[in-house]
Design an enzyme around this catalytic site. Sequence first.
Site, PDB file in Angstrom:
ATOM      1  N   GLU A 109     -46.646  -2.566  52.563  1.00 21.14           N
ATOM      2  CA  GLU A 109     -47.490  -3.535  53.253  1.00 21.14           C
ATOM      3  C   GLU A 109     -46.684  -4.409  54.358  1.00 21.14           C
ATOM      4  O   GLU A 109     -46.404  -5.630  54.062  1.00 21.14           O
ATOM      5  CB  GLU A 109     -47.862  -4.485  52.095  1.00 21.14           C
ATOM      6  CG  GLU A 109     -48.457  -3.971  50.945  1.00 21.14           C
ATOM      7  CD  GLU A 109     -47.966  -4.810  49.652  1.00 21.14           C
ATOM      8  OE1 GLU A 109     -47.469  -5.703  49.621  1.00 21.14           O
ATOM      9  OE2 GLU A 109     -49.098  -4.841  48.764  1.00 21.14           O
ATOM     10  N   PRO A 110     -46.386  -3.698  55.642  1.00 17.93           N
ATOM     11  CA  PRO A 110     -45.889  -4.477  56.537  1.00 17.93           C
ATOM     12  C   PRO A 110     -46.597  -5.574  57.254  1.00 17.93           C
ATOM     13  O   PRO A 110     -47.554  -5.179  57.383  1.00 17.93           O
ATOM     14  CB  PRO A 110     -45.193  -3.329  57.521  1.00 17.93           C
ATOM     15  CG  PRO A 110     -46.144  -2.152  57.185  1.00 17.93           C
ATOM     16  CD  PRO A 110     -46.678  -2.331  55.927  1.00 17.93           C
ATOM     17  N   GLY A 111     -46.103  -6.491  57.627  1.00 14.20           N
ATOM     18  CA  GLY A 111     -46.871  -7.515  58.356  1.00 14.20           C
ATOM     19  C   GLY A 111     -46.101  -7.921  59.376  1.00 14.20           C
ATOM     20  O   GLY A 111     -46.489  -7.695  60.612  1.00 14.20           O
ATOM     21  N   ARG A 112     -45.049  -8.486  59.172  1.00  6.97           N
ATOM     22  CA  ARG A 112     -44.209  -9.300  60.495  1.00  6.97           C
ATOM     23  C   ARG A 112     -43.790  -8.051  61.415  1.00  6.97           C
ATOM     24  O   ARG A 112     -44.141  -8.296  62.456  1.00  6.97           O
ATOM     25  CB  ARG A 112     -42.816  -9.790  59.720  1.00  6.97           C
ATOM     26  CG  ARG A 112     -41.955 -10.600  61.092  1.00  6.97           C
ATOM     27  CD  ARG A 112     -40.671 -10.924  60.213  1.00  6.97           C
ATOM     28  NE  ARG A 112     -40.858 -11.652  59.067  1.00  6.97           N
ATOM     29  CZ  ARG A 112     -40.782 -12.794  59.103  1.00  6.97           C
ATOM     30  NH1 ARG A 112     -40.838 -13.613  60.039  1.00  6.97           N
ATOM     31  NH2 ARG A 112     -41.043 -13.564  57.901  1.00  6.97           N
ATOM     32  N   GLY A 169     -41.866  -6.524  54.226  1.00  5.60           N
ATOM     33  CA  GLY A 169     -40.471  -7.060  54.372  1.00  5.60           C
ATOM     34  C   GLY A 169     -39.555  -6.787  55.527  1.00  5.60           C
ATOM     35  O   GLY A 169     -38.506  -7.360  55.613  1.00  5.60           O
ATOM     36  N   TYR A 192     -38.388 -22.862  58.854  1.00  7.36           N
ATOM     37  CA  TYR A 192     -37.497 -21.838  58.309  1.00  7.36           C
ATOM     38  C   TYR A 192     -36.016 -21.954  59.513  1.00  7.36           C
ATOM     39  O   TYR A 192     -35.497 -20.930  59.325  1.00  7.36           O
ATOM     40  CB  TYR A 192     -38.276 -20.385  58.497  1.00  7.36           C
ATOM     41  CG  TYR A 192     -39.592 -20.158  57.769  1.00  7.36           C
ATOM     42  CD1 TYR A 192     -39.634 -20.153  56.485  1.00  7.36           C
ATOM     43  CD2 TYR A 192     -40.295 -20.041  58.533  1.00  7.36           C
ATOM     44  CE1 TYR A 192     -40.589 -19.897  55.900  1.00  7.36           C
ATOM     45  CE2 TYR A 192     -41.636 -19.426  58.116  1.00  7.36           C
ATOM     46  CZ  TYR A 192     -41.832 -19.668  56.711  1.00  7.36           C
ATOM     47  OH  TYR A 192     -42.774 -19.318  56.246  1.00  7.36           O
ATOM     48  N   CYS A 196     -44.897 -36.645  66.711  1.00  7.01           N
ATOM     49  CA  CYS A 196     -44.019 -37.725  66.141  1.00  7.01           C
ATOM     50  C   CYS A 196     -43.141 -37.298  65.059  1.00  7.01           C
ATOM     51  O   CYS A 196     -43.330 -37.963  63.987  1.00  7.01           O
ATOM     52  CB  CYS A 196     -44.795 -38.728  65.736  1.00  7.01           C
ATOM     53  SG  CYS A 196     -45.639 -39.545  67.229  1.00  7.01           S
ATOM     54  N   GLU A 197     -42.332 -36.211  65.113  1.00  9.85           N
ATOM     55  CA  GLU A 197     -41.313 -36.091  64.014  1.00  9.85           C
ATOM     56  C   GLU A 197     -40.291 -35.269  64.709  1.00  9.85           C
ATOM     57  O   GLU A 197     -40.433 -34.410  65.722  1.00  9.85           O
ATOM     58  CB  GLU A 197     -42.010 -34.785  63.029  1.00  9.85           C
ATOM     59  CG  GLU A 197     -43.240 -35.625  62.507  1.00  9.85           C
ATOM     60  CD  GLU A 197     -43.359 -34.763  61.001  1.00  9.85           C
ATOM     61  OE1 GLU A 197     -42.384 -33.942  60.653  1.00  9.85           O
ATOM     62  OE2 GLU A 197     -44.498 -34.620  60.534  1.00  9.85           O
TER      63      GLU A 197
HETATM   64  C1  LIG Z   1     -45.765 -11.688  52.769  1.00  6.01           C
HETATM   65  C2  LIG Z   1     -46.089 -10.231  52.048  1.00  6.01           C
HETATM   66  C3  LIG Z   1     -45.818  -8.835  52.758  1.00  6.01           C
HETATM   67  C4  LIG Z   1     -45.440  -8.891  54.125  1.00  6.01           C
HETATM   68  O1  LIG Z   1     -44.408  -9.403  54.418  1.00  6.01           O
HETATM   69  P1  LIG Z   1     -43.788  -9.111  55.934  1.00  6.01           P
HETATM   70  O2  LIG Z   1     -42.277  -9.617  55.900  1.00  6.01           O
HETATM   71  O3  LIG Z   1     -44.534  -9.742  56.813  1.00  6.01           O
HETATM   72  O4  LIG Z   1     -43.633  -7.696  56.361  1.00  6.01           O
HETATM   73  C5  LIG Z   1     -46.203  -7.772  52.174  1.00  6.01           C
HETATM   74  N1  LIG Z   1     -46.609  -8.008  50.684  1.00  6.01           N
HETATM   75  C6  LIG Z   1     -46.499  -8.996  50.060  1.00  6.01           C
HETATM   76  C7  LIG Z   1     -46.950  -8.973  48.608  1.00  6.01           C
HETATM   77  C8  LIG Z   1     -46.405 -10.289  50.855  1.00  6.01           C
HETATM   78  O5  LIG Z   1     -46.418 -11.442  49.968  1.00  6.01           O
END
Ligand SMILES: *Cc1c(COP(=O)(O)O)cnc(C)c1O
Length: 421
Positions: A275-278, A239, A318, A346-347
């Site tokens: 759990e970083p993604g973004r 997050g 978003y 077409c939107e």
């Molecule tokens: C989406 C998600 C993440 C990653 O969130 P980011 O904002 O991308 O870091 C981690 N854990 C869980 C459970 C998620 O649903």
Amino acid sequence: MDHFLYRDGALYAEDVPISEIAAAVGTPFYVYSTATLLRHFKLFDDALEGTEHLVCYAMKAASNQAILKTLAQAGAGMDVVSAGEYLRAKAAGVPGDKIVFSGVGKTADEIRTALTGGIRQFNVESEPEMEVINAVALELGVIAPITVRVNPDVDAKTHAKIATGKSENKFGIPIARASEVYARAASLPGLEVIGIDVHIGSQLTELEPFEMAYTKVAELAERLRSEGHNIRRLDLGGGLGIPYTRSNDAPPLPVEYGALIKKTLGHLGCEIEIEPGRLIAGNAGLMVSKVIYVKSGEDRDFLILDGAMNDLIRPAMYEAHHDIVAVNEPMPGVEQRPYDIVGPVCESGDTFAKERNMPPLEAGDLIAFRSAGAYGAVMSSEYNTRPLIPEVLVNGDQFAVIRERPSFDEIINRDTIPSWL
Ligand SMILES: *Cc1c(COP(=O)(O)O)cnc(C)c1O
């Protein structure tokens, strides 16, 4: 910081000119930087130094196996939210004991897949799901390690569609009911309770919501321990936000986030998972697109691109902002002008930016969407029968196509016609 910089008037991905990739693979396409992916992973890994930890990349942000392999070789685990992601992580060589399974509605089949292939833990989202994990584990004769995702009821102060930690959201179990749920979990013979999980949302730009959530988790850990549970692992979710513009205030750094984790939870002596993604993938990727037409409207000009909302849906979904830059660096002092930057779908929602100041552009010019590495390619679709666009990975002066553009035949032949037609 990323590795997409101008050199001698041209935008590069590490040591490769973007225009060279465009000439080789055609537009539009996604391009990722290995150095940026690794840098971001290492920022998190270093931020938790001195604490037993595992950084589990939330692969839903960008799930190409080449990306997973790059991160896994640097030591990352994976956070998956479906059987498909689980199998993709395994295919990329990630061992099961470094994969955590999150997600609100894991089916019995998905649970079976993970228990058969090996799993670090399930992050359980509800009591009925807990019962199903128990049943599948008993059926297979194994014990499933679990944490329970608690909903701490804190306001993540982010876009409503990506806030997950308020009591009104569908995620986790209310923290007030945790004792009851953990007691039930402990009574189920197919489960082993190992810790607590929390994830309050995405694109958080302040530490305060994390601090409130982690403080509640610390209190809960003490309470559950006093109730006899062996709480030894804390999964703190992802997050942490990224800067989508160069102008606004930068979100907190991973090192500050790591310090907060140690401050709020360090005394518990638990193993920490994040759990970083973004933050790992977002600024490690661009979407590159070509101007097809410049159309003069009544009160504005439109840049019509070959990329569209099906390729990058974040602005439509978003109201997200992406910085958009010309691949040929504008001459210093060139006068910018406002354009609406749109795709051909077409939107009216197929609009990337309104009245965006850009240098004068012509048909055939390349532009790049910055910060498109996370929730970009993975959310793309073939709406309008537009082929999924290729993904390219750069590493120093090398690049490779890591997902090909499908042919029209491949797309069309996926349909099957019933016998009565
Ligand atoms: C989406 C998600 C993440 C990653 O969130 P980011 O904002 O991308 O870091 C981690 N854990 C869980 C459970 C998620 O649903």
